[in-house]
Design a protein around this motif. Structure first.
Motif, short mmCIF file in Angstrom:
data_model
loop_
_atom_site.label_atom_id
_atom_site.label_comp_id
_atom_site.label_asym_id
_atom_site.label_seq_id
_atom_site.Cartn_x
_atom_site.Cartn_y
_atom_site.Cartn_z
N MET A 1 0.85 -1.18 0.00
CA MET A 1 0.00 0.00 0.00
C MET A 1 0.89 1.24 0.00
SD MET A 1 -2.90 1.29 2.72
CE MET A 1 -1.85 2.18 3.83
N ARG B 1 0.81 5.31 0.87
CA ARG B 1 0.09 6.42 1.50
C ARG B 1 0.69 7.71 0.95
NH1 ARG B 1 -1.27 5.72 7.41
NH2 ARG B 1 -2.99 4.66 6.37
N GLN C 1 -11.91 9.26 -5.60
CA GLN C 1 -12.08 7.84 -5.29
C GLN C 1 -13.32 7.25 -5.94
OE1 GLN C 1 -12.49 7.10 -1.03
NE2 GLN C 1 -13.37 9.13 -0.78
N THR D 1 -9.90 3.46 -9.65
CA THR D 1 -9.77 2.22 -8.89
C THR D 1 -8.44 2.23 -8.15
OG1 THR D 1 -8.81 1.09 -10.78
CG2 THR D 1 -11.19 0.92 -10.52
N GLY D 2 -8.39 1.51 -7.07
CA GLY D 2 -7.16 1.39 -6.30
C GLY D 2 -7.01 2.40 -5.20
N ILE D 3 -7.95 3.36 -5.09
CA ILE D 3 -7.93 4.26 -3.93
C ILE D 3 -8.67 3.56 -2.80
CG2 ILE D 3 -8.72 6.45 -2.95
CD1 ILE D 3 -8.33 7.74 -5.66
N LEU D 4 -7.97 3.30 -1.71
CA LEU D 4 -8.55 2.59 -0.57
C LEU D 4 -9.23 3.53 0.41
CD1 LEU D 4 -5.54 0.18 0.10
CD2 LEU D 4 -7.58 -0.24 -1.32
N ALA D 5 -8.67 4.73 0.58
CA ALA D 5 -9.23 5.69 1.54
C ALA D 5 -8.65 7.08 1.26
CB ALA D 5 -8.91 5.28 2.97
N ASP E 1 -4.76 6.73 0.45
CA ASP E 1 -4.20 5.39 0.50
C ASP E 1 -4.51 4.67 -0.79
OD1 ASP E 1 -3.34 5.89 3.10
OD2 ASP E 1 -5.03 4.85 4.03
N PHE E 2 -3.45 4.15 -1.42
CA PHE E 2 -3.58 3.44 -2.68
C PHE E 2 -3.23 1.97 -2.48
CE2 PHE E 2 -2.57 7.80 -3.91
CZ PHE E 2 -3.56 8.06 -4.84
N ALA E 3 -3.86 1.10 -3.27
CA ALA E 3 -3.57 -0.32 -3.20
C ALA E 3 -2.10 -0.60 -3.53
CB ALA E 3 -4.49 -1.10 -4.14
N ARG F 1 -1.46 4.61 -7.52
CA ARG F 1 -0.97 5.97 -7.25
C ARG F 1 -0.53 6.64 -8.54
NH1 ARG F 1 4.30 6.71 -5.14
NH2 ARG F 1 4.72 5.40 -6.95
#
Length: 107
Positions: free
Chosen positions: A1, A3, A30, A34-38, A62-64, A69
């Motif tokens: 991940m 950040r 987001q 895709t891939g943005i977690l938070a 936060d990215f997967a 990113r």
């Protein structure tokens, strides 16, 4: 991940409403990437006076992983929001600090 941390020194003329609008644009990314977690947005609440060096507001995304990113960095909506942040920052790009962390799980 990954950040992605972004800290901003806003110009004194930027209102709270303008800040909220800029941060809403970042948060909305987001919805289509895709891939943005938070996305975490807020003002500095540290009791360590002066340690923020004037970077009193910011956000973290936060990215997967690095690929997510990197897609965010070249996304047209991100580019527009980033340009608006630079316009609102004290001294332009000099008023923005970006720091990416690779988050690794403890073993």
């Amino acid at each position: 991940m990954i950040r992605h941390c972004v800290f901003i020194q806003f110009r004194s003329s930027v209102t709270a409403e303008q800040r909220d609008e800029l941060f809403a644009e970042i948060s909305a990314l987001q919805l289509h990437l895709t891939g943005i977690l938070a996305v975490h947005i807020g003002a500095n609440v540290s009791p360590e006076t002066g340690m923020d060096k004037g970077f009193a507001d910011g956000f973290m995304v936060d990215f997967a992983g690095a690929e997510a990113r990197d897609a965010y960095l070249v996304d047209a909506a991100h580019q527009r929001a980033g340009a608006r942040l630079v316009e609102a920052a004290e001294g332009g790009a000099a008023g923005i600090l970006v720091y990416d962390l690779e988050m690794v799980a403890a073993e």
